[in-house]
Design a protein around this motif. Structure first.
Motif, mmCIF file in Angstrom:
data_model
loop_
_atom_site.group_PDB
_atom_site.id
_atom_site.type_symbol
_atom_site.label_atom_id
_atom_site.label_comp_id
_atom_site.label_asym_id
_atom_site.label_seq_id
_atom_site.Cartn_x
_atom_site.Cartn_y
_atom_site.Cartn_z
ATOM 1 N N HIS A 230 6.984 10.156 5.656
ATOM 2 C CA HIS A 230 7.058 9.561 4.295
ATOM 3 C C HIS A 230 5.778 9.321 3.666
ATOM 4 O O HIS A 230 5.252 9.432 2.468
ATOM 5 C CB HIS A 230 8.131 8.667 3.981
ATOM 6 C CG HIS A 230 8.330 7.984 2.509
ATOM 7 N ND1 HIS A 230 8.199 6.883 2.090
ATOM 8 C CD2 HIS A 230 8.809 8.914 1.516
ATOM 9 C CE1 HIS A 230 8.248 6.777 0.556
ATOM 10 N NE2 HIS A 230 8.890 7.898 0.570
ATOM 11 N N GLN A 231 5.244 8.364 4.318
ATOM 12 C CA GLN A 231 3.781 7.580 3.771
ATOM 13 C C GLN A 231 2.746 8.738 3.606
ATOM 14 O O GLN A 231 1.651 8.564 3.030
ATOM 15 C CB GLN A 231 3.563 6.446 4.449
ATOM 16 C CG GLN A 231 4.397 5.390 4.260
ATOM 17 C CD GLN A 231 3.976 4.028 4.547
ATOM 18 O OE1 GLN A 231 2.901 3.815 4.858
ATOM 19 N NE2 GLN A 231 4.682 3.048 4.300
ATOM 20 N N SER B 151 6.205 1.341 -1.251
ATOM 21 C CA SER B 151 6.332 1.182 0.235
ATOM 22 C C SER B 151 7.580 1.729 0.423
ATOM 23 O O SER B 151 8.554 1.979 -0.200
ATOM 24 C CB SER B 151 6.522 -0.400 0.388
ATOM 25 O OG SER B 151 5.384 -1.137 0.263
ATOM 26 N N THR B 152 7.755 2.363 1.861
ATOM 27 C CA THR B 152 8.950 3.155 2.338
ATOM 28 C C THR B 152 10.152 2.064 2.548
ATOM 29 O O THR B 152 9.935 1.071 2.937
ATOM 30 C CB THR B 152 8.570 3.645 3.677
ATOM 31 O OG1 THR B 152 7.448 4.633 3.532
ATOM 32 C CG2 THR B 152 9.693 4.379 4.082
ATOM 33 N N GLU C 148 3.226 -0.188 5.167
ATOM 34 C CA GLU C 148 2.434 0.750 5.985
ATOM 35 C C GLU C 148 2.959 1.168 7.254
ATOM 36 O O GLU C 148 3.795 0.383 7.760
ATOM 37 C CB GLU C 148 0.873 0.350 5.993
ATOM 38 C CG GLU C 148 0.881 -0.941 6.616
ATOM 39 C CD GLU C 148 -0.583 -1.416 6.754
ATOM 40 O OE1 GLU C 148 -0.853 -2.116 7.902
ATOM 41 O OE2 GLU C 148 -1.320 -1.075 5.822
ATOM 42 N N GLU D 20 11.530 4.758 -1.587
ATOM 43 C CA GLU D 20 10.410 4.071 -1.783
ATOM 44 C C GLU D 20 10.596 2.868 -2.863
ATOM 45 O O GLU D 20 11.515 3.220 -3.838
ATOM 46 C CB GLU D 20 9.038 4.834 -2.196
ATOM 47 C CG GLU D 20 9.047 5.535 -3.750
ATOM 48 C CD GLU D 20 8.102 6.286 -3.847
ATOM 49 O OE1 GLU D 20 7.112 5.756 -4.918
ATOM 50 O OE2 GLU D 20 7.811 7.560 -3.542
#
Length: 404
Positions: free
Chosen positions: A21-22, A348-349, A312, A282
């Motif tokens: 995802h990031q 952020s996830t 992260e 997110e």
């Protein structure tokens, strides 16, 4: 509901999803399916069903009718599908999956009966004589015989809203006789749903009255001289419940949530099936008292309690309480409660793990193999099983036929 057990029993799934995802390789508002773990679970379930003398059909709606996942399950030993509506049957048949059961929960539409017949399912469920008569006509045109199961519905049985229908127990023998006399079809058994449910107070699965109704209907129909041995018993199907069902005379089961390790039992005890699906999004924005993540795939009956927020890759997550919106709300955003929400980084996830019904959600599905070694995104799909391109639009273009 499943975030703690997933973190403990399949942490690699969470790690891989956060990293993908990031890196922008999977979108927000996306279910992530661990393909290898699903296949492992399917092998476990197939063997458990076999050990109890049960025939298993895979239920795919929970993971969005996904054809890649369904094929992995078929390769692992559950090679036929139950299609709860005809859209599911049409899609998975186009991908070469074999049909085990159609017409339950949703009856086959009249103008789809010919296609349903051509799929050659093991069984078609009918809610009465009229539906059987229509199937009879379609089968006569094809010169074949289709096996049917009859949905039984007795006062006191358990049915969810929007899922009612069937033949009363008192009428079962008469309707079964009339169906069995039709050309092109053969009366072969009975079904209902749900026959087993989770008892929150007892912390265990237990039979509903439906299971006893099936037994009574089956015995009466067979005593009338009709060879109808099938007792199909969907709901709460997993290794732990097959013994209950087999002891009650079941012949068929339809495992679904257990293939991703997400029945209610799996939330409170370690079962042979491992958690294999999470929901990823997110942080969109924050207020003084809450953080909000992009949603669309949240399920109001999920009973999700906590979610993990990752700033992260590799960071220790922040745990947030999940505030589920009422069922009548559109889940544009998911609400997260925590101290000082504004400390969260936008983007952020967010990771949830809960029991889902992906096929009724507005979301993406990412199928990932190689989790725990070298994750590979096998494809991004719609919540109803259609593959998307790199632009997250239907393969074949906006005006072209969506590729299966």
């Amino acid at each position: 509901m499943f975030i703690d057990v997933t973190r403990r029993r399949n942490p690699a799934l969470i790690d891989a999803a956060v990293e993908l995802h990031q890196a922008g390789r999977i979108p927000s508002n996306c279910y992530v399916v661990d393909l290898d773990t699903v296949a492992r679970n399917a092998a476990v379930v197939a063997q458990a069903a076999k050990s109890h003398g049960l025939t298993a059909y895979q239920m795919t709606k929970q993971f969005g009718r996904n054809p890649v996942v369904a094929q992995a399950i078929a390769d692992a030993g559950i090679d036929r599908v139950v299609a709860v509506d005809f859209e599911e049957a049409r899609l998975l048949h186009a991908h070469g999956l074999k049909m085990g059961h159609v017409g339950h929960l949703v009856q086959v539409p009249e103008h789809e009966l010919g296609l349903a017949a051509d799929m050659e399912p093991d069984f078609v469920t009918v809610f009465g004589y009229d539906q059987a008569e229509r199937i009879s006509k379609a089968m006569q045109e094809r010169g074949r015989v289709q096996d049917l199961t009859l949905r039984i519905s007795e006062p006191g049985d358990t049915f969810y809203p929007g899922q009612r229908g069937g033949v009363p127990l008192a009428d079962a023998v008469d309707v079964a006789r009339r169906i069995d006399a039709l050309p092109g079809v053969r009366m072969r058994g009975v079904t209902s749903f749900p026959v087993v449910l989770w008892d929150e107070t007892a912390g265990a699965f237990g039979a509903t009255q439906n299971l006893e109704t099936l037994r009574a209907a089956s015995e009466a129909i067979n005593a009338a001289g009709i060879d109808a041995p099938v007792r199909n018993t969907p709901s709460a199907c997993c290794s732990a419940t097959f013994g209950i069902k087999a002891a009650a005379g079941a012949t068929h089961v339809e495992p679904g949530s257990c293939l991703t390790g997400q029945t209610p039992l799996h939330a409170v005890s370690d079962q042979p099936e491992l958690p294999a699906m999470i929901y990823v999004s997110e942080i969109s924005h924050t207020t003084a008292d809450a953080a909000y993540c992009i949603a669309g795939g949240l399920y109001p009956r999920s009973k999700a309690r906590t979610a993990l927020v990752y700033d992260e890759v590799g960071a220790e997550p922040v745990t947030a309480a999940v505030e589920l919106d009422p069922a009548e709300a559109i889940d544009y955003y998911g609400t997260l409660r925590l101290d000082d929400p504004r400390r969260l980084r936008i983007g952020s996830t967010v990771v949830y793990a809960f029991r889902a019904q992906v096929f009724v959600s507005k979301c993406f599905v990412a199928v990932v193999s190689g989790i725990g070694s070298q994750p590979v995104v096998e494809g991004i799909f719609t919540s109803t099983g259609f593959r998307l391109g790199e632009d997250l639009l239907p393969v074949g273009g906006l005006d072209g036929r969506t590729a299966p």
